[in-house]
Design an enzyme around this catalytic site. Structure first.
Site, mmCIF file in Angstrom:
data_model
loop_
_atom_site.group_PDB
_atom_site.id
_atom_site.type_symbol
_atom_site.label_atom_id
_atom_site.label_comp_id
_atom_site.label_asym_id
_atom_site.label_seq_id
_atom_site.Cartn_x
_atom_site.Cartn_y
_atom_site.Cartn_z
ATOM 1 C CG HIS A 196 -2.077 -1.020 1.057
ATOM 2 N ND1 HIS A 196 -2.926 -1.376 2.069
ATOM 3 C CD2 HIS A 196 -2.467 -1.765 -0.022
ATOM 4 C CE1 HIS A 196 -3.794 -2.284 1.640
ATOM 5 N NE2 HIS A 196 -3.518 -2.552 0.385
ATOM 6 C CB THR B 40 -4.414 -7.846 8.213
ATOM 7 O OG1 THR B 40 -5.324 -7.350 7.223
ATOM 8 C CG2 THR B 40 -4.144 -9.315 7.957
HETATM 9 P P1 OAD Z 1 -7.581 -2.928 10.092
HETATM 10 O O1 OAD Z 1 -7.672 -1.721 10.958
HETATM 11 O O2 OAD Z 1 -8.711 -3.212 9.166
HETATM 12 O O3 OAD Z 1 -7.439 -4.223 11.015
HETATM 13 C C1 OAD Z 1 -6.553 -4.266 12.066
HETATM 14 C C2 OAD Z 1 -6.573 -5.665 12.639
HETATM 15 O O4 OAD Z 1 -5.591 -5.717 13.653
HETATM 16 C C3 OAD Z 1 -7.899 -6.080 13.283
HETATM 17 O O5 OAD Z 1 -8.250 -7.368 12.794
HETATM 18 C C4 OAD Z 1 -7.588 -6.136 14.773
HETATM 19 O O6 OAD Z 1 -8.290 -7.175 15.432
HETATM 20 C C5 OAD Z 1 -6.096 -6.429 14.757
HETATM 21 N N1 OAD Z 1 -5.360 -5.950 15.928
HETATM 22 C C6 OAD Z 1 -5.632 -4.894 16.741
HETATM 23 N N2 OAD Z 1 -4.689 -4.776 17.683
HETATM 24 C C7 OAD Z 1 -3.800 -5.774 17.476
HETATM 25 C C8 OAD Z 1 -2.591 -6.188 18.107
HETATM 26 N N3 OAD Z 1 -2.099 -5.537 19.156
HETATM 27 N N4 OAD Z 1 -1.942 -7.262 17.601
HETATM 28 C C9 OAD Z 1 -2.424 -7.938 16.530
HETATM 29 N N5 OAD Z 1 -3.545 -7.585 15.899
HETATM 30 C C10 OAD Z 1 -4.227 -6.527 16.353
HETATM 31 O O7 OAD Z 1 -6.177 -2.860 9.341
HETATM 32 P P2 OAD Z 1 -5.687 -3.604 8.018
HETATM 33 O O8 OAD Z 1 -6.212 -4.983 7.943
HETATM 34 O O9 OAD Z 1 -4.242 -3.379 7.917
HETATM 35 O O10 OAD Z 1 -5.652 0.618 3.284
HETATM 36 O O11 OAD Z 1 -6.410 -2.732 6.907
HETATM 37 C C11 OAD Z 1 -6.139 -2.986 5.569
HETATM 38 C C12 OAD Z 1 -6.174 -1.708 4.793
HETATM 39 O O12 OAD Z 1 -7.411 -1.009 5.021
HETATM 40 C C13 OAD Z 1 -5.118 -0.678 5.198
HETATM 41 O O13 OAD Z 1 -3.876 -0.920 4.618
HETATM 42 C C14 OAD Z 1 -5.712 0.601 4.724
HETATM 43 C C15 OAD Z 1 -7.123 0.393 5.221
HETATM 44 O O14 OAD Z 1 -8.099 1.135 4.610
HETATM 45 C C16 OAD Z 1 -5.746 1.754 2.609
HETATM 46 O O15 OAD Z 1 -5.812 2.847 3.137
HETATM 47 C C17 OAD Z 1 -5.748 1.554 1.130
#
Ligand code: OAD
Length: 236
Positions: free
Chosen positions: A115, A184
């Site tokens: 990204h 994620t």
């Molecule tokens: P999200 O915010 O959608 O998800 C974060 C994940 O991390 C969730 O499943 C939480 O349960 C988990 N989480 C929270 N705290 C944690 C911890 N301490 N250890 C492990 N896991 C934890 O983020 P992404 O999946 O990265 O894209 O989102 C994907 C994309 O959506 C991003 O790159 C961004 C966003 O919109 C763009 O902006 C294009």
């Protein structure tokens, strides 16, 4: 934990896929958690080419705010554990959706930022791209070469992934023996489909996330914990 540790220890080819949760314990807000960005703002109003074309200053306000937040953050034990396991493996790739640069700061080198990176800017006119950590007093910032409007070097909704990064990620998913998916929500394509791709060809898939996600069901092992705790234990 011991079985999953042995898969990781004994494999030749290891892939790690990370999302915002891995940086949460460094103080970088996630997108979809209770304090996530998308709880307060509609992603379509901030993270699309259309939103930027309509109001580059507003979109930049948000990126400037995020840049300043990230500037004060350090890699955590999860980032460091990923960098350490890389040094032990002949074939390794970290695929990250994170744009904060904390994996590189932790020492990860064999990685692709699918990204993009929030510290990179690209001119919307001459297309020149460079790293720029300025604080920007005036928004939107302008290109030093041609005066065009600069944009953040990240991927927005509706845009294609950087070709080289996406290609390297897909190749690794076709050959890795173990895939660790950490922090994620697995809701944003194409990364949301990576676990299924690896699983289909027989790789072991391990999830590290405090919450259930759409890929949890296909995983061979699931660790419901925070990545800064689980990853050092898993890779140690
Ligand atoms: P999200 O915010 O959608 O998800 C974060 C994940 O991390 C969730 O499943 C939480 O349960 C988990 N989480 C929270 N705290 C944690 C911890 N301490 N250890 C492990 N896991 C934890 O983020 P992404 O999946 O990265 O894209 O989102 C994907 C994309 O959506 C991003 O790159 C961004 C966003 O919109 C763009 O902006 C294009």
């Amino acid at each position: 934990m011991n079985i999953a540790k042995s898969w990781i220890r004994d494999c030749r080819s290891l892939c790690v896929l990370t999302g915002a949760g891995v940086s949460a314990e460094s103080g970088v807000p996630t997108f979809r958690g209770p304090d996530g960005f998308w709880k307060r703002r509609d992603p379509m109003s901030l993270a699309t080419p259309e939103a930027f074309a309509a109001d580059p200053e507003e979109v930049w306000e948000w990126y400037r705010w995020r840049r300043e937040k990230i500037r004060g953050c350090e890699p955590n034990a999860g980032h460091l554990a990923i960098a350490a396991i890389e040094r032990q493996k002949t074939d390794f790739l970290l695929i990250t959706q994170n744009v904060d640069g904390l994996h590189r700061a932790a020492g990860s080198r064999r990685m692709v930022e699918i990204h993009g990176n929030i510290w990179v800017v690209r001119c919307t006119s001459c297309r020149r791209e460079r790293e720029d950590r300025s604080r920007y007093d005036v928004l939107p910032p302008r290109c030093g070469s041609c005066g065009g409007i600069l944009r953040p070097g990240v991927v927005w909704f509706g845009e294609a992934l950087p070709r080289e990064a996406a290609g390297a990620a897909e190749e690794m998913l076709r050959r890795c023996e173990v895939l660790v998916v950490a922090g994620t929500s697995a809701l944003v394509a194409p990364a949301s489909g990576y676990a299924a791709v690896a699983k289909r060809r027989g790789a072991r898939v391990i999830e590290v996330n405090p919450d259930e996600t759409p890929v949890s069901e296909l995983c061979d092992a699931v660790f419901r914990g925070r990545s800064a705790e689980v990853l050092p234990a898993l890779f140690g």
